[in-house]
Design a protein around this motif. Structure first.
Motif, short mmCIF file in Angstrom:
data_model
loop_
_atom_site.label_atom_id
_atom_site.label_comp_id
_atom_site.label_asym_id
_atom_site.label_seq_id
_atom_site.Cartn_x
_atom_site.Cartn_y
_atom_site.Cartn_z
N ASP A 27 56.95 -12.27 52.12
CA ASP A 27 56.86 -12.80 50.67
C ASP A 27 57.73 -11.58 49.54
N THR A 28 58.00 -10.99 50.45
CA THR A 28 58.71 -9.89 49.62
C THR A 28 60.37 -10.30 49.15
N ALA A 29 60.88 -10.15 47.61
CA ALA A 29 62.08 -10.64 46.93
C ALA A 29 62.66 -9.50 46.11
N TRP A 30 64.22 -9.40 46.40
CA TRP A 30 64.67 -8.46 46.56
C TRP A 30 65.77 -8.63 45.43
N VAL A 31 66.59 -7.90 44.84
CA VAL A 31 67.45 -7.90 44.01
C VAL A 31 68.10 -7.05 43.84
N LEU A 32 69.62 -6.94 44.97
CA LEU A 32 69.89 -5.58 45.40
C LEU A 32 71.33 -5.67 45.20
N SER A 35 71.00 -3.46 54.26
CA SER A 35 70.56 -2.68 56.11
C SER A 35 69.53 -3.02 56.42
N ALA A 36 68.98 -2.56 57.28
CA ALA A 36 68.05 -3.43 58.34
C ALA A 36 66.23 -2.72 57.59
N ALA A 37 66.96 -1.24 56.87
CA ALA A 37 66.14 -0.83 55.82
C ALA A 37 65.71 -1.75 55.12
N ALA A 38 66.03 -2.80 54.27
CA ALA A 38 66.23 -2.84 53.11
C ALA A 38 65.39 -4.70 53.38
#
Length: 189
Positions: free
Chosen positions: A79-84, A70-73
């Protein structure tokens, strides 16, 4: 369905293959009414096919929207990395199977990172960690407990000389619904 009607016309055998042909032969339906009925049946089949295609497309669109973060994600910085992962979570679970994101192979520069967890619109930095440069295998898991979830994220370095690291916290989901959850890493300045 086939009908043989030899008794209707003396000396002739008629093979009628459908109830429409039988009705027309017996004079119960005019040829024009029969043609109109056949057109209506074809149109009904076409409309049914169109409704099926539309339902499939809408389902695929809904799944794509749910699978996309989502937009909040979106990351607060580039530089932020995500695993979702996005899935239905039950409020007040009573235990069950753990759910995990897919492993993400990530290359990190040497430095300090804010490592955190998120569920829905809430996120927490749960650990500040120094990581050496290299490749890591990263994933997050949710383990349903009685009335809450244990949220765990792990980083496993591919360099056998380094140790794996984890961060975790309990999380309450209220109300039940579809949530995007996982972990993030942000380099500290």
């Amino acid at each position: 369905m086939n009908f043989w009607l030899p008794h209707l016309v003396p000396g002739a055998r008629h093979r009628l293959s459908s109830s429409d042909e039988i009705s027309q032969f017996l004079g119960l339906v005019s040829p024009f009414a029969l043609q109109a009925r056949q057109r209506w049946q074809r149109k009904g089949k076409v409309m049914k096919r169109r409704r099926k295609i539309l339902a499939i497309l809408m389902t695929a669109l809904g799944m794509a929207v749910m699978a996309a973060p989502s937009a909040a994600a979106t990351a607060p910085s580039g530089d932020t990395a995500w695993v979702l992962r996005t899935q239905y979570l039950k409020s007040n679970p009573q235990g069950g199977e753990r759910a995990c994101t897919k492993f993400r192979r990530i290359s990190l520069d040497s430095g300090n990172y804010n490592w955190g967890l998120r569920i829905g619109g809430r996120q927490w930095v749960t650990r500040v960690i120094f990581l050496g440069a290299g490749w890591y295998q990263w994933r997050s898991c949710l383990i349903p407990q009685k009335n809450d979830y244990i949220h765990i994220s792990s980083l496993g370095p591919e360099d056998p000389g380094r140790k794996a690291a984890t961060t975790d916290r309990t999380a309450v989901v209220n109300p039940s619904g579809t949530y995007t959850w996982g972990s993030f890493l942000t380099p500290r300045s």
